[in-house]
Design a protein around this motif. Structure first.
Motif, PDB file in Angstrom:
ATOM      1  N   ARG A 137      11.617  39.563 -22.903  1.00  0.00           N
ATOM      2  CA  ARG A 137      12.244  40.462 -21.950  1.00  0.00           C
ATOM      3  C   ARG A 137      13.157  39.678 -21.135  1.00  0.00           C
ATOM      4  NH1 ARG A 137       8.305  42.796 -20.385  1.00  0.00           N
ATOM      5  NH2 ARG A 137       7.810  41.840 -18.250  1.00  0.00           N
ATOM      6  N   ARG A 138      12.744  38.502 -20.630  1.00  0.00           N
ATOM      7  CA  ARG A 138      13.390  37.543 -19.620  1.00  0.00           C
ATOM      8  C   ARG A 138      14.602  37.008 -20.364  1.00  0.00           C
ATOM      9  NH1 ARG A 138       8.304  36.234 -17.368  1.00  0.00           N
ATOM     10  NH2 ARG A 138       8.428  34.542 -18.579  1.00  0.00           N
ATOM     11  N   GLU A 139      14.154  36.742 -21.629  1.00  0.00           N
ATOM     12  CA  GLU A 139      15.244  36.213 -22.490  1.00  0.00           C
ATOM     13  C   GLU A 139      16.482  37.177 -22.734  1.00  0.00           C
ATOM     14  OE1 GLU A 139      17.301  33.175 -24.705  1.00  0.00           O
ATOM     15  OE2 GLU A 139      15.576  33.050 -23.142  1.00  0.00           O
ATOM     16  N   ARG A 140      16.063  38.262 -23.065  1.00  0.00           N
ATOM     17  CA  ARG A 140      17.301  39.327 -23.361  1.00  0.00           C
ATOM     18  C   ARG A 140      17.888  39.599 -22.056  1.00  0.00           C
ATOM     19  NH1 ARG A 140      12.775  41.844 -25.892  1.00  0.00           N
ATOM     20  NH2 ARG A 140      12.411  43.505 -24.193  1.00  0.00           N
ATOM     21  N   LEU A 141      17.255  39.679 -20.977  1.00  0.00           N
ATOM     22  CA  LEU A 141      18.007  39.843 -19.562  1.00  0.00           C
ATOM     23  C   LEU A 141      18.846  38.893 -19.319  1.00  0.00           C
ATOM     24  CD1 LEU A 141      15.236  41.514 -17.538  1.00  0.00           C
ATOM     25  CD2 LEU A 141      16.909  42.657 -18.252  1.00  0.00           C
ATOM     26  N   ARG A 142      18.444  37.652 -19.669  1.00  0.00           N
ATOM     27  CA  ARG A 142      19.166  36.403 -19.373  1.00  0.00           C
ATOM     28  C   ARG A 142      20.593  36.423 -20.024  1.00  0.00           C
ATOM     29  NH1 ARG A 142      20.549  31.667 -21.180  1.00  0.00           N
ATOM     30  NH2 ARG A 142      19.310  31.793 -23.067  1.00  0.00           N
ATOM     31  N   ARG A 143      20.412  36.742 -21.337  1.00  0.00           N
ATOM     32  CA  ARG A 143      21.639  37.031 -22.345  1.00  0.00           C
ATOM     33  C   ARG A 143      22.395  37.798 -21.898  1.00  0.00           C
ATOM     34  NH1 ARG A 143      19.621  35.256 -28.584  1.00  0.00           N
ATOM     35  NH2 ARG A 143      18.636  33.489 -28.089  1.00  0.00           N
ATOM     36  N   LEU A 144      21.797  38.982 -21.295  1.00  0.00           N
ATOM     37  CA  LEU A 144      22.836  40.046 -21.242  1.00  0.00           C
ATOM     38  C   LEU A 144      23.452  39.754 -19.794  1.00  0.00           C
ATOM     39  CD1 LEU A 144      23.507  42.941 -21.522  1.00  0.00           C
ATOM     40  CD2 LEU A 144      21.512  43.714 -20.176  1.00  0.00           C
ATOM     41  N   ALA A 145      22.803  39.178 -18.879  1.00  0.00           N
ATOM     42  CA  ALA A 145      23.428  38.831 -17.574  1.00  0.00           C
ATOM     43  C   ALA A 145      24.461  37.759 -17.843  1.00  0.00           C
ATOM     44  CB  ALA A 145      22.256  38.369 -16.626  1.00  0.00           C
ATOM     45  N   LEU A 146      24.311  36.786 -18.748  1.00  0.00           N
ATOM     46  CA  LEU A 146      25.146  35.643 -18.740  1.00  0.00           C
ATOM     47  C   LEU A 146      26.334  36.405 -19.584  1.00  0.00           C
ATOM     48  CD1 LEU A 146      23.077  32.899 -20.276  1.00  0.00           C
ATOM     49  CD2 LEU A 146      24.205  33.009 -17.997  1.00  0.00           C
ATOM     50  N   GLU A 147      26.433  37.415 -20.320  1.00  0.00           N
ATOM     51  CA  GLU A 147      27.576  38.273 -20.795  1.00  0.00           C
ATOM     52  C   GLU A 147      28.439  39.121 -19.824  1.00  0.00           C
ATOM     53  OE1 GLU A 147      26.309  40.016 -24.243  1.00  0.00           O
ATOM     54  OE2 GLU A 147      25.963  38.446 -25.161  1.00  0.00           O
ATOM     55  N   LEU A 173      15.316  27.001  -5.611  1.00  0.00           N
ATOM     56  CA  LEU A 173      15.729  26.317  -6.906  1.00  0.00           C
ATOM     57  C   LEU A 173      15.499  26.855  -8.296  1.00  0.00           C
ATOM     58  CD1 LEU A 173      14.777  22.512  -5.427  1.00  0.00           C
ATOM     59  CD2 LEU A 173      16.911  23.767  -5.221  1.00  0.00           C
ATOM     60  N   HIS A 174      16.283  26.642  -9.213  1.00  0.00           N
ATOM     61  CA  HIS A 174      16.318  27.251 -10.401  1.00  0.00           C
ATOM     62  C   HIS A 174      16.870  26.033 -11.379  1.00  0.00           C
ATOM     63  CE1 HIS A 174      15.297  31.172  -8.579  1.00  0.00           C
ATOM     64  NE2 HIS A 174      16.305  30.712  -7.605  1.00  0.00           N
ATOM     65  N   ASN A 175      16.215  25.903 -12.752  1.00  0.00           N
ATOM     66  CA  ASN A 175      16.549  25.053 -13.714  1.00  0.00           C
ATOM     67  C   ASN A 175      17.623  25.313 -14.414  1.00  0.00           C
ATOM     68  OD1 ASN A 175      14.213  23.620 -12.916  1.00  0.00           O
ATOM     69  ND2 ASN A 175      12.764  24.448 -14.234  1.00  0.00           N
ATOM     70  N   ASN A 176      17.808  26.507 -14.640  1.00  0.00           N
ATOM     71  CA  ASN A 176      18.995  27.109 -15.429  1.00  0.00           C
ATOM     72  C   ASN A 176      19.553  28.446 -14.922  1.00  0.00           C
ATOM     73  OD1 ASN A 176      17.307  29.228 -16.599  1.00  0.00           O
ATOM     74  ND2 ASN A 176      16.410  27.444 -17.879  1.00  0.00           N
ATOM     75  N   GLU A 177      20.703  28.894 -15.542  1.00  0.00           N
ATOM     76  CA  GLU A 177      21.234  30.027 -15.010  1.00  0.00           C
ATOM     77  C   GLU A 177      20.593  31.265 -15.261  1.00  0.00           C
ATOM     78  OE1 GLU A 177      22.865  27.765 -16.851  1.00  0.00           O
ATOM     79  OE2 GLU A 177      24.696  27.139 -15.910  1.00  0.00           O
ATOM     80  N   GLY A 178      19.595  31.173 -16.640  1.00  0.00           N
ATOM     81  CA  GLY A 178      18.809  32.391 -16.659  1.00  0.00           C
ATOM     82  C   GLY A 178      17.734  32.619 -15.770  1.00  0.00           C
ATOM     83  N   ASN A 179      17.178  31.425 -15.303  1.00  0.00           N
ATOM     84  CA  ASN A 179      16.254  31.594 -14.214  1.00  0.00           C
ATOM     85  C   ASN A 179      16.675  32.135 -12.843  1.00  0.00           C
ATOM     86  OD1 ASN A 179      14.463  30.410 -11.912  1.00  0.00           O
ATOM     87  ND2 ASN A 179      13.133  29.946 -13.663  1.00  0.00           N
ATOM     88  N   TYR A 180      17.996  31.557 -12.629  1.00  0.00           N
ATOM     89  CA  TYR A 180      18.488  32.194 -11.336  1.00  0.00           C
ATOM     90  C   TYR A 180      19.071  33.630 -11.464  1.00  0.00           C
ATOM     91  CZ  TYR A 180      22.251  32.912  -8.006  1.00  0.00           C
ATOM     92  OH  TYR A 180      22.999  33.550  -6.894  1.00  0.00           O
ATOM     93  N   LEU A 181      19.313  33.984 -12.736  1.00  0.00           N
ATOM     94  CA  LEU A 181      19.840  35.559 -13.089  1.00  0.00           C
ATOM     95  C   LEU A 181      18.406  36.577 -12.749  1.00  0.00           C
ATOM     96  CD1 LEU A 181      22.722  35.385 -15.548  1.00  0.00           C
ATOM     97  CD2 LEU A 181      22.789  35.702 -13.202  1.00  0.00           C
ATOM     98  N   ALA A 182      17.387  35.787 -13.504  1.00  0.00           N
ATOM     99  CA  ALA A 182      16.270  36.637 -13.441  1.00  0.00           C
ATOM    100  C   ALA A 182      15.777  36.695 -11.849  1.00  0.00           C
ATOM    101  CB  ALA A 182      15.083  36.044 -14.138  1.00  0.00           C
ATOM    102  N   HIS A 183      16.036  35.670 -11.122  1.00  0.00           N
ATOM    103  CA  HIS A 183      15.734  35.520  -9.502  1.00  0.00           C
ATOM    104  C   HIS A 183      16.607  36.725  -8.915  1.00  0.00           C
ATOM    105  CE1 HIS A 183      15.319  34.344  -5.435  1.00  0.00           C
ATOM    106  NE2 HIS A 183      16.550  34.248  -5.417  1.00  0.00           N
ATOM    107  N   THR A 184      17.895  36.862  -9.101  1.00  0.00           N
ATOM    108  CA  THR A 184      18.765  37.762  -8.525  1.00  0.00           C
ATOM    109  C   THR A 184      18.281  39.215  -8.642  1.00  0.00           C
ATOM    110  OG1 THR A 184      20.259  37.537 -10.248  1.00  0.00           O
ATOM    111  CG2 THR A 184      20.688  36.234  -8.547  1.00  0.00           C
ATOM    112  N   GLN A 185      17.552  39.694  -9.633  1.00  0.00           N
ATOM    113  CA  GLN A 185      17.277  40.885 -10.296  1.00  0.00           C
ATOM    114  C   GLN A 185      15.555  41.125  -9.569  1.00  0.00           C
ATOM    115  OE1 GLN A 185      19.336  42.956 -11.500  1.00  0.00           O
ATOM    116  NE2 GLN A 185      20.696  41.127 -11.619  1.00  0.00           N
ATOM    117  N   GLY A 186      15.110  40.164  -8.997  1.00  0.00           N
ATOM    118  CA  GLY A 186      13.733  40.082  -8.324  1.00  0.00           C
ATOM    119  C   GLY A 186      13.756  40.875  -7.017  1.00  0.00           C
TER     120      GLY A 186
END
Length: 252
Positions: free
Chosen positions: A28-38, A64-77
């Motif tokens: 689920r996090r991977e799908r959200l990351r890809r969708l957010a990046l788009e 602190l976050h290692n990549n964009e996906g982790n940061y985007l998941a954080h912004t939705q938290g």
């Protein structure tokens, strides 16, 4: 290998085992990351910052976050969303209250029908030795429930002719007539009771104004010469004694 990775490598759907809850969360996090990046442009995010170590930092939550996906998941938290709400409330409280826009009164447009008729009379009061002017202005077509107005204007307020300090202007106004003015001597006007008065005749539609000028150097400014020393104003002086006889002393 995740469910999505297995499909990308050619595995058939349903051929693997039942995914665990942890694997579902990862997928689920991977799908959200890809969708957010788009859909989200991180360059426009005011809280997105990459530090000198290559890590991504959230300047709002100081995480602190290692990549964009982790940061985007954080912004939705929940934590990031709560901090956004707190910051918006603080900015709204610190923002000065904007004054309510003032509503301008509608400008009344009146079609002028010309100048009114008038009559000016010069007068002289022998009792007080004061000069006066009587103005009578006719307003037969004045608007209903309206009353004429007047005011004295300095010669330096008008732009029609060269200013002359020896004169002032007396203006009369009443809708729908044009404003008329009279050029009168610039002397001090006597504004005591009975020396400046106006009258509006609603039946004959005539507005009257009379004012007196003050007499400078006369007692009370009313044109009455000051009484001689030792005399009571209003009582004639006693007759002079014959030559050679000393007058009696004044009463005590």
């Amino acid at each position: 290998m995740s469910f999505i990775s297995a499909r990308e490598h050619g595995a058939k759907p349903g051929s693997g085992g039942v995914a665990s809850a942890q694997q579902d969360a990862i997928d689920r996090r991977e799908r959200l990351r890809r969708l957010a990046l788009e859909t989200i442009d991180l360059a426009k995010d005011p809280y997105y910052m990459r530090n000198h170590l290559g890590q991504i930092e959230c300047r709002l939550c100081l995480t602190l976050h290692n990549n964009e996906g982790n940061y985007l998941a954080h912004t939705q938290g929940k934590r990031h969303q709560q901090n956004l709400a707190k910051r918006a409330a603080r900015e709204a409280a610190e923002k000065p209250a904007q004054p309510a826009p003032q509503k301008r009164a509608a400008v009344k447009k009146t079609v002028r029908i010309g100048r009114p008729g008038y009559r000016v009379t010069k007068q002289f009061d022998q009792t007080t030795n004061q000069r006066s002017l009587l103005f009578q202005v006719e307003y037969p077509e004045i608007e209903e429930d309206a009353k004429p107005r007047y005011r004295f204007m300095s010669a330096f307020e008008q732009k029609v002719e060269a200013a002359d300090k020896n004169y002032m202007y007396l203006l009369f106004a009443a809708d729908p007539y044009e404003v008329i003015s009279f050029k009168v001597p610039n002397h001090e006007v006597d504004k005591t009771e009975g020396r400046l008065f106006t009258h509006w005749d609603p039946d004959n539609k005539i507005y009257s104004l009379q004012f007196h000028y003050k007499n400078k150097g006369l007692e009370g400014g009313m044109g009455i010469p000051p009484a001689p020393m030792g005399m009571v104003p209003g009582i004639p002086p006693p007759p002079m004694p014959p030559p050679g006889i000393r007058p009696p002393p004044p009463p005590g």
